[in-house]
Design a protein around this motif. Structure first.
Motif, short mmCIF file in Angstrom:
data_model
loop_
_atom_site.label_atom_id
_atom_site.label_comp_id
_atom_site.label_asym_id
_atom_site.label_seq_id
_atom_site.Cartn_x
_atom_site.Cartn_y
_atom_site.Cartn_z
N ALA A 79 0.84 -1.20 0.00
CA ALA A 79 0.00 0.00 0.00
C ALA A 79 0.87 1.26 0.00
CB ALA A 79 -0.94 -0.01 1.20
N THR A 80 0.28 2.34 -0.50
CA THR A 80 0.98 3.63 -0.53
C THR A 80 0.10 4.67 0.16
OG1 THR A 80 0.12 4.09 -2.76
CG2 THR A 80 2.28 3.03 -2.61
N GLY A 81 -0.21 5.76 -0.50
CA GLY A 81 -1.07 6.78 0.09
C GLY A 81 -0.28 7.90 0.72
N VAL A 82 -1.03 8.92 1.21
CA VAL A 82 -0.46 10.11 1.81
C VAL A 82 -1.13 10.37 3.14
CG1 VAL A 82 -0.10 12.59 1.56
CG2 VAL A 82 0.02 11.11 -0.46
N LEU A 83 -0.31 10.61 4.17
CA LEU A 83 -0.78 11.08 5.47
C LEU A 83 -0.28 12.50 5.63
CD1 LEU A 83 -0.51 7.88 5.70
CD2 LEU A 83 -0.36 8.25 8.16
N ASP A 84 -1.18 13.47 5.66
CA ASP A 84 -0.80 14.87 5.65
C ASP A 84 -1.63 15.64 6.68
OD1 ASP A 84 -0.09 17.47 5.11
OD2 ASP A 84 -0.64 17.42 3.00
N THR A 105 3.67 8.31 1.93
CA THR A 105 4.27 9.60 2.21
C THR A 105 3.63 10.14 3.50
OG1 THR A 105 4.68 10.04 -0.12
CG2 THR A 105 4.60 11.94 1.37
N ILE A 106 4.48 10.51 4.47
CA ILE A 106 4.01 10.91 5.80
C ILE A 106 4.56 12.30 6.06
CG2 ILE A 106 4.01 10.28 8.24
CD1 ILE A 106 4.61 7.37 7.34
N VAL A 107 3.68 13.32 5.98
CA VAL A 107 4.13 14.72 5.97
C VAL A 107 3.28 15.56 6.93
CG1 VAL A 107 4.45 16.76 4.53
CG2 VAL A 107 4.85 14.51 3.56
N SER A 108 3.96 16.34 7.76
CA SER A 108 3.33 17.40 8.56
C SER A 108 2.27 16.87 9.53
CB SER A 108 2.71 18.48 7.64
OG SER A 108 3.71 19.07 6.85
N ASN A 109 2.49 15.70 10.08
CA ASN A 109 1.60 15.15 11.09
C ASN A 109 2.14 15.42 12.50
OD1 ASN A 109 -0.27 13.37 9.28
ND2 ASN A 109 1.81 12.91 8.61
N ASP A 110 1.24 15.40 13.47
CA ASP A 110 1.59 15.50 14.89
C ASP A 110 1.31 14.15 15.52
OD1 ASP A 110 2.17 16.27 17.44
OD2 ASP A 110 0.57 17.76 17.62
N GLU A 131 8.49 13.51 6.36
CA GLU A 131 9.01 14.87 6.29
C GLU A 131 8.14 15.83 7.10
OE1 GLU A 131 11.17 17.34 2.80
OE2 GLU A 131 9.17 16.58 2.30
N LYS A 132 8.80 16.70 7.88
CA LYS A 132 8.18 17.82 8.59
C LYS A 132 7.11 17.38 9.57
CE LYS A 132 9.17 21.06 4.83
NZ LYS A 132 8.62 22.00 3.84
N ASN A 133 7.30 16.23 10.20
CA ASN A 133 6.40 15.78 11.26
C ASN A 133 6.94 16.19 12.63
OD1 ASN A 133 4.51 13.85 9.64
ND2 ASN A 133 6.59 13.32 9.01
N ARG A 134 6.04 16.26 13.58
CA ARG A 134 6.39 16.46 14.98
C ARG A 134 6.05 15.17 15.71
NH1 ARG A 134 7.50 20.77 18.31
NH2 ARG A 134 6.96 20.50 20.51
N ILE A 135 7.07 14.50 16.28
CA ILE A 135 6.91 13.17 16.86
C ILE A 135 7.41 13.26 18.29
CG2 ILE A 135 7.52 10.73 16.63
CD1 ILE A 135 8.12 11.38 13.63
N THR A 136 6.48 13.22 19.26
CA THR A 136 6.85 13.54 20.63
C THR A 136 6.18 12.62 21.64
OG1 THR A 136 5.06 15.17 20.81
CG2 THR A 136 7.19 15.99 20.09
N ALA A 137 6.90 12.38 22.73
CA ALA A 137 6.34 11.79 23.96
C ALA A 137 5.72 10.42 23.75
CB ALA A 137 5.32 12.76 24.58
N VAL A 153 13.88 10.11 6.04
CA VAL A 153 13.31 10.84 7.18
C VAL A 153 13.99 12.20 7.22
CG1 VAL A 153 12.97 10.79 9.68
CG2 VAL A 153 12.89 8.65 8.37
N ARG A 154 13.24 13.27 6.91
CA ARG A 154 13.87 14.56 6.68
C ARG A 154 13.07 15.69 7.34
NH1 ARG A 154 13.23 14.95 1.23
NH2 ARG A 154 15.09 13.69 0.88
N GLY A 155 13.77 16.52 8.09
CA GLY A 155 13.18 17.76 8.59
C GLY A 155 12.11 17.57 9.64
N ASN A 156 12.22 16.54 10.45
CA ASN A 156 11.26 16.26 11.51
C ASN A 156 11.79 16.73 12.87
OD1 ASN A 156 9.28 14.35 9.96
ND2 ASN A 156 11.35 13.64 9.48
N ILE A 157 10.88 16.93 13.81
CA ILE A 157 11.22 17.20 15.21
C ILE A 157 10.85 15.97 16.02
CG2 ILE A 157 10.70 18.60 17.23
CD1 ILE A 157 10.11 20.91 15.30
#
Length: 284
Positions: A79-84, A105-110, A131-137, A153-157
């Motif tokens: 499977a593919t798809g986009v999580l945005d 593609t997994i982009v800009s998720n919290d 890319e550009k996700n915030r992954i915390t706690a 994995v690029r540009g994530n926190i």
């Protein structure tokens, strides 16, 4: 059963629904299904919030996926798809599981406060973009990559994981570039069990133990251009037969040594700036 099931090239739009308390998944995509999930609340389903399998390719945008009994989102079997732009939190396993040839593609998720990993790539997951996700706690690692999986994995926190921010193990691969890894309970990056990732241009700081830990026979990895500083013990630890390469990194202001090498490890250090402001040795 499922809250909604889409199959055989189905392509619906589900917008602003509440999908909850189903015996299996909240939404299940299979057999080349696609479709848009937009601004739904998907919560407290007994298994996954959303599952995509058998070459499905859904688009998940702006949903709240919370409190489900397994993974928040599971993507498998090609499977593919986009999580945005989704909020994925307080799920009982991983926030997002990608496995068996899938490559979304997994982009800009919290992605936060899960009881497992924030993101888990397993069993030869393909070349996903994260890319550009915030992954915390999250209770386990922020991101775990294993068994031949190879995401970018690029540009994530990645912050406040109860274990490592990034764990690459069991022959995992992956390219990790320009991420911020800080205030994690264990180490910033851990590489073990024959893994061989590329760690490029990240800032790895203020983690409770080491900035980087590489250990285990046949463990490799290439660290280049990273800023590794202000960690609670050593900046870098290489042990137990690992043969990691470190090039052009800045390793400073560690509470102990900048780099600590032990137990038959054979790393290579070249062109690094590691000889200043560590509380003990530059290299021990």
């Amino acid at each position: 059963m499922h809250g909604a099931e889409i199959e055989a090239n189905g392509n619906p739009t589900l917008r602003k629904n509440i999908i909850y308390d189903n015996h299996l998944n909240g939404v299940n995509f299979r057999e080349t299904a696609s479709g848009l999930l937009d601004d739904n609340r998907i919560w407290k389903n007994r298994r996954c919030g959303v599952k995509a399998t058998q070459d499905a390719s859904p688009n998940l945008r702006g949903n709240k996926i919370e409190g489900n009994g397994a993974n928040g989102v599971e993507v498998e079997k090609g499977a593919t798809g986009v999580l945005d732009g989704n909020a994925i939190f307080e799920n009982c396993l991983a926030g997002v599981l990608v496995t068996s040839g899938a490559h979304p593609t997994i982009v800009s998720n919290d992605i936060h406060d899960g009881k497992g990993e924030g993101l888990l790539f397993d069993d030869n997951a393909g070349q996903s973009l994260v890319e550009k996700n915030r992954i915390t706690a999250n209770v386990s690692a922020g991101i775990c990559v294993r068994k031949g999986s190879d995401p970018t994995v690029r540009g994530n926190i990645l912050k406040k994981a109860k274990m490592s921010a990034i764990l690459v193990c069991e022959a995992g691969l992956g390219t990790f570039e320009k991420n911020i890894l800080s205030v994690n309970e264990s180490v910033g990056v851990e590489v073990t069990s024959e893994a061989d990732p590329k760690i490029l241009g990240n800032e790895i700081f203020s983690n409770r133990r080491h900035g980087v830990k590489c250990h285990g026979d046949k463990t490799k990895g290439h660290f280049e251009g990273n800023e590794i500083h202000s960690n609670g013990e050593h900046g870098v630890v290489v042990s137990s037969g690992a043969c990691t390469v470190f090039k052009d990194n800045r390793i400073h202001d560690s509470k102990l040594s900048g780099a600590y090498v032990t137990i038959n490890a054979e790393p290579e250090f070249a062109y690094n700036d590691i000889l200043y402001s560590n509380n003990e040795h530059g290299i021990d």
